[in-house]
Design an enzyme around this catalytic site. Structure first.
Site, mmCIF file in Angstrom:
data_model
loop_
_atom_site.group_PDB
_atom_site.id
_atom_site.type_symbol
_atom_site.label_atom_id
_atom_site.label_comp_id
_atom_site.label_asym_id
_atom_site.label_seq_id
_atom_site.Cartn_x
_atom_site.Cartn_y
_atom_site.Cartn_z
ATOM 1 N N CYS A 33 -4.682 -10.129 3.671
ATOM 2 C CA CYS A 33 -5.886 -9.190 3.823
ATOM 3 C C CYS A 33 -7.112 -9.914 4.407
ATOM 4 O O CYS A 33 -7.495 -9.952 5.525
ATOM 5 C CB CYS A 33 -6.186 -8.340 2.690
ATOM 6 S SG CYS A 33 -4.917 -7.065 2.232
ATOM 7 N N PHE A 65 -16.342 -12.095 -7.257
ATOM 8 C CA PHE A 65 -16.097 -12.730 -6.080
ATOM 9 C C PHE A 65 -16.959 -13.729 -5.713
ATOM 10 O O PHE A 65 -17.353 -14.204 -4.561
ATOM 11 C CB PHE A 65 -15.771 -11.744 -4.709
ATOM 12 C CG PHE A 65 -14.407 -10.802 -4.932
ATOM 13 C CD1 PHE A 65 -14.480 -9.882 -5.755
ATOM 14 C CD2 PHE A 65 -13.538 -11.204 -4.054
ATOM 15 C CE1 PHE A 65 -13.063 -9.180 -5.798
ATOM 16 C CE2 PHE A 65 -12.180 -10.770 -4.353
ATOM 17 C CZ PHE A 65 -12.201 -9.576 -5.339
ATOM 18 N N VAL A 90 0.997 -1.195 0.066
ATOM 19 C CA VAL A 90 0.060 0.020 0.048
ATOM 20 C C VAL A 90 0.961 1.211 -0.080
ATOM 21 O O VAL A 90 0.601 2.081 -0.631
ATOM 22 C CB VAL A 90 -1.033 -0.132 1.292
ATOM 23 C CG1 VAL A 90 -1.586 1.449 1.441
ATOM 24 C CG2 VAL A 90 -1.980 -1.176 1.117
ATOM 25 N N ARG A 150 1.590 -14.712 1.337
ATOM 26 C CA ARG A 150 1.118 -14.795 2.777
ATOM 27 C C ARG A 150 -0.200 -15.417 2.567
ATOM 28 O O ARG A 150 -0.844 -15.384 1.770
ATOM 29 C CB ARG A 150 0.849 -13.174 3.160
ATOM 30 C CG ARG A 150 2.152 -12.610 3.647
ATOM 31 C CD ARG A 150 1.875 -11.177 3.948
ATOM 32 N NE ARG A 150 1.512 -10.383 2.726
ATOM 33 C CZ ARG A 150 0.841 -9.412 2.798
ATOM 34 N NH1 ARG A 150 0.942 -8.649 4.269
ATOM 35 N NH2 ARG A 150 0.605 -8.412 1.926
ATOM 36 N N GLU A 166 -3.475 -6.317 -4.512
ATOM 37 C CA GLU A 166 -2.440 -6.617 -5.108
ATOM 38 C C GLU A 166 -2.649 -7.128 -6.546
ATOM 39 O O GLU A 166 -3.465 -7.759 -6.685
ATOM 40 C CB GLU A 166 -1.722 -7.756 -4.413
ATOM 41 C CG GLU A 166 -1.086 -7.177 -2.892
ATOM 42 C CD GLU A 166 -0.885 -8.007 -2.100
ATOM 43 O OE1 GLU A 166 -0.076 -9.156 -2.568
ATOM 44 O OE2 GLU A 166 -0.838 -8.283 -1.014
ATOM 45 N N LYS A 177 -2.899 -15.398 -5.232
ATOM 46 C CA LYS A 177 -3.483 -14.911 -6.596
ATOM 47 C C LYS A 177 -2.538 -14.856 -7.662
ATOM 48 O O LYS A 177 -1.343 -14.183 -7.364
ATOM 49 C CB LYS A 177 -4.572 -14.048 -6.190
ATOM 50 C CG LYS A 177 -4.037 -12.495 -6.041
ATOM 51 C CD LYS A 177 -5.001 -11.584 -5.974
ATOM 52 C CE LYS A 177 -4.443 -10.242 -5.994
ATOM 53 N NZ LYS A 177 -5.648 -8.933 -5.934
ATOM 54 N N ALA A 232 -15.588 -19.909 -7.232
ATOM 55 C CA ALA A 232 -15.371 -21.017 -6.302
ATOM 56 C C ALA A 232 -13.906 -21.596 -6.585
ATOM 57 O O ALA A 232 -13.575 -21.420 -7.767
ATOM 58 C CB ALA A 232 -16.252 -22.139 -6.321
ATOM 59 N N LYS A 292 -13.941 -0.290 5.770
ATOM 60 C CA LYS A 292 -12.848 -1.063 5.263
ATOM 61 C C LYS A 292 -13.017 -2.370 5.463
ATOM 62 O O LYS A 292 -12.980 -3.180 4.577
ATOM 63 C CB LYS A 292 -11.633 -0.593 5.744
ATOM 64 C CG LYS A 292 -10.333 -1.360 5.506
ATOM 65 C CD LYS A 292 -10.015 -1.516 4.089
ATOM 66 C CE LYS A 292 -8.964 -2.651 3.810
ATOM 67 N NZ LYS A 292 -8.159 -2.753 2.794
ATOM 68 N N ASN A 299 -14.085 -5.821 2.839
ATOM 69 C CA ASN A 299 -13.130 -6.935 2.756
ATOM 70 C C ASN A 299 -14.019 -8.339 3.172
ATOM 71 O O ASN A 299 -14.027 -9.461 2.778
ATOM 72 C CB ASN A 299 -11.974 -6.895 3.528
ATOM 73 C CG ASN A 299 -10.793 -6.162 2.769
ATOM 74 O OD1 ASN A 299 -10.970 -5.728 1.558
ATOM 75 N ND2 ASN A 299 -9.548 -6.325 3.333
HETATM 76 C C1 UGA Z 1 -8.220 -7.515 -1.023
HETATM 77 C C2 UGA Z 1 -9.411 -6.583 -1.448
HETATM 78 O O1 UGA Z 1 -9.926 -7.059 -2.672
HETATM 79 C C3 UGA Z 1 -9.055 -5.063 -1.756
HETATM 80 O O2 UGA Z 1 -10.052 -4.303 -2.125
HETATM 81 C C4 UGA Z 1 -8.487 -4.505 -0.347
HETATM 82 O O3 UGA Z 1 -7.979 -3.373 -0.456
HETATM 83 C C5 UGA Z 1 -7.330 -5.674 0.055
HETATM 84 O O4 UGA Z 1 -7.650 -6.828 0.229
HETATM 85 C C6 UGA Z 1 -6.499 -4.895 1.236
HETATM 86 O O5 UGA Z 1 -7.437 -4.987 2.360
HETATM 87 O O6 UGA Z 1 -5.645 -4.351 1.246
HETATM 88 P P1 UGA Z 1 -6.196 -8.757 -2.243
HETATM 89 O O7 UGA Z 1 -5.895 -9.275 -1.085
HETATM 90 O O8 UGA Z 1 -5.092 -8.050 -3.075
HETATM 91 O O9 UGA Z 1 -7.315 -7.272 -2.290
HETATM 92 O O10 UGA Z 1 -6.725 -9.826 -3.283
HETATM 93 P P2 UGA Z 1 -8.284 -10.168 -3.985
HETATM 94 O O11 UGA Z 1 -8.241 -9.932 -5.353
HETATM 95 O O12 UGA Z 1 -9.352 -9.329 -2.981
HETATM 96 O O13 UGA Z 1 -8.324 -11.697 -3.632
HETATM 97 C C7 UGA Z 1 -8.178 -12.263 -2.244
HETATM 98 C C8 UGA Z 1 -8.217 -13.783 -2.414
HETATM 99 O O14 UGA Z 1 -9.424 -14.113 -2.744
HETATM 100 C C9 UGA Z 1 -7.158 -14.245 -3.455
HETATM 101 O O15 UGA Z 1 -6.634 -15.544 -2.853
HETATM 102 C C10 UGA Z 1 -8.021 -14.534 -4.590
HETATM 103 O O16 UGA Z 1 -7.746 -15.774 -5.212
HETATM 104 C C11 UGA Z 1 -9.563 -15.229 -3.665
HETATM 105 N N1 UGA Z 1 -10.711 -15.188 -4.701
HETATM 106 C C12 UGA Z 1 -11.014 -13.771 -5.152
HETATM 107 C C13 UGA Z 1 -11.451 -15.986 -4.832
HETATM 108 O O17 UGA Z 1 -11.100 -17.391 -4.223
HETATM 109 N N2 UGA Z 1 -12.457 -16.226 -5.431
HETATM 110 C C14 UGA Z 1 -13.038 -15.034 -6.079
HETATM 111 O O18 UGA Z 1 -14.178 -14.972 -6.784
HETATM 112 C C15 UGA Z 1 -12.346 -13.748 -5.826
#
Ligand code: UGA
Length: 450
Positions: A279, A268, A15, A347, A156, A340, A271, A223, A227
């Site tokens: 996060c 989101f 960030v 992490r 990220e 991802k 599955a 926030k 999440n």
């Molecule tokens: C998340 C939030 O999406 C951001 O808006 C927020 O700012 C950030 O946390 C934070 O608090 O700093 P991030 O952790 O970078 O962002 O990644 P995401 O894209 O949200 O994915 C999180 C996890 O969920 C990953 O492991 C991804 O593979 C998984 N995921 C995501 C799923 O399993 N299914 C989905 O449909 C979407």
């Protein structure tokens, strides 16, 4: 209100470094304080210590123009700064509550150098009520500082796009002049966003985001609630995936159709092996702990966490059921260590959790990720062999398990997997492959809820 504030950013992680580099391209002088020597040295060379598309070129050009000044010293930038962004880490405690040591240490250390009337902005994710405690701390230290909560929503892997073409900027605080200053900083960034996107070579967007002003407590709660809700959607999709598995439905078809309803939305609902990263796991636990602290039971989030925790075990069980025998001595390749695609961050990585669980069953486990080098080393159980190319990882494998939806894996032709593997089982733990193409190559496809 400050017209052209000098800025200090505390903590140059995902960030902080993104924020500092972008603001340094919006007409501000920005000091970026990073205490970790190897991370700081990387930044001074124009590199981030993690992989994030587009970030290195804008760090480099901001260093060249002198608008980004990396340092390990609070004393260097803070006395000259009008605005301080706190972006330090907030890990979790063993009981799931947020560990605010870095947040309070940063505030205390900064307070030694803050000039009266400066604005202290919290971007780190903190439990509701933290801002009020930091305000009290500043008052106790006899500092006239305006405190503002400005939570971060960037992801990220798409950090630059998310910040430049934002959905919303949330600003919470008790002093209007201070919140107006923060809003004006983001308006200036928005005015430069096309130029910055071009420089960084990231896709630009046309999104007209919202500017939202709230109370301090509301901003903090927005926030973690955002999440938590996204995590809840994922766990909901994974619960339906388990049912789809038993009744022979395809969760991808189900969720695509369910998400086509505008009231629900398709994002989101993907599955698979569950959410990871720095996060969601921590913020869900943090919200549950925050509820407990105030006597509120957030059962829905406890359930979401339990579903997520069950996913690696569910995948191993499904694999065992499919094979009908033990995984002992089976050559299994896990593709994807980053939590991802688009990042090198491991992490709370589901890929690493699955590799470890497989290794514990007695399987012979190899792993590969296009961006992760030695980041996962400390998290592995003994015996896992990380490879440096996709081919080396899958050659001779009995089973391949895909745990991160990297393009390198999804665009690799199914016939190539078939050619290099010894066995024929392809477990798609992120539901990212086209089933007919996999089957046409003579492989057995297994997904999560498909
Ligand atoms: C998340 C939030 O999406 C951001 O808006 C927020 O700012 C950030 O946390 C934070 O608090 O700093 P991030 O952790 O970078 O962002 O990644 P995401 O894209 O949200 O994915 C999180 C996890 O969920 C990953 O492991 C991804 O593979 C998984 N995921 C995501 C799923 O399993 N299914 C989905 O449909 C979407």
């Amino acid at each position: 209100m400050y017209e052209n504030p000098v800025i200090t950013v505390l903590g140059a992680g995902y960030v902080g470094l993104t924020t500092a580099a972008l603001l340094a391209h919006s007409g501000y002088t920005v000091y970026a304080v990073e205490p970790n020597a190897s991370r700081l040295n990387a930044i001074k060379r124009g590199k981030s210590f993690f992989y994030e598309k587009g970030l290195d070129p804008i760090i480099e050009s901001a260093l060249d123009s002198g608008t980004l000044i990396p340092t390990d010293s609070y004393e260097m930038g803070i006395p000259k700064s009008d605005v301080i962004f706190s972006c330090v880490g907030t890990p979790d405690n063993p009981d799931g509550s947020s560990n605010l040591t870095y947040v309070f240490n940063a505030a205390k250390e900064a307070a030694r150098y803050l000039k009266p009337g400066s604005i202290y902005i919290q971007k780190s994710t903190v439990p509701v009520g933290t801002g009020a405690d930091i305000e009290k701390l500043f008052t106790k230290l006899n500092k006239q500082i305006d405190y503002v909560s400005n939570p971060e929503f960037l992801r990220e892997g798409t950090a630059l796009q998310d910040t430049l073409f934002f959905d919303r900027i949330v600003v919470g605080g008790n002093n209007k002049q201070a919140t107006d200053t923060v809003l004006s900083i983001y308006r200036n960034l928005e005015a430069c966003r096309e130029t910055i996107a071009t420089k960084a070579d990231v896709t630009s967007g046309s999104r007209k985001g919202e500017y939202i002003t709230t109370s301090l407590n509301s901003a903090e709660l927005i926030k973690v609630t955002a999440n938590a809700f996204l995590a809840l959607k994922i766990s909901f999709a994974n619960s339906i995936a388990k049912l789809a598995d038993t009744v022979g439905a395809d969760v991808v078809d189900v969720m695509n159709a369910v998400g086509a309803d505008e009231r629900i939305g398709s994002s989101f609902l993907h599955a698979g092996r569950g959410y990871g990263g720095g996060c969601f796991p921590k913020d869900v636990s943090g919200l549950i702990a925050s509820g407990h602290q105030h006597g509120v039971e957030l059962e829905i989030m406890t359930a979401a966490r339990a579903v997520n925790d069950s996913m690696p075990g569910y995948i191993i069980k499904k694999l065992q059921n499919k094979l009908g025998d033990s995984l002992k001595n089976k050559q299994i390749t896990v593709l994807g260590l980053a939590f991802k695609a688009g990042t090198s961050d491991v992490r709370r990585s589901p890929g690493v959790a699955i590799a470890n669980a497989l290794q514990r069953t007695g399987a012979i486990v190899r792993t590969y990720d296009p961006q992760v080098q030695d980041e996962a080393a400390d998290d592995y159980v003994d015996g896992i062999m990380q490879q440096t190319s996709l081919e080396a990882a899958i050659k001779g494998a009995d089973i391949v398990v895909i745990t991160t939806e990297w393009l390198e894996f999804t665009t690799y032709h199914a016939a190539n997997y078939a050619k290099l593997m010894k066995g024929s089982l392809l477990f798609d733990a992120v539901n990212c492959l086209d089933i007919p193409s996999v089957q046409a190559a003579g492989l057995t496809y297994v997904g999560v809820g498909r």
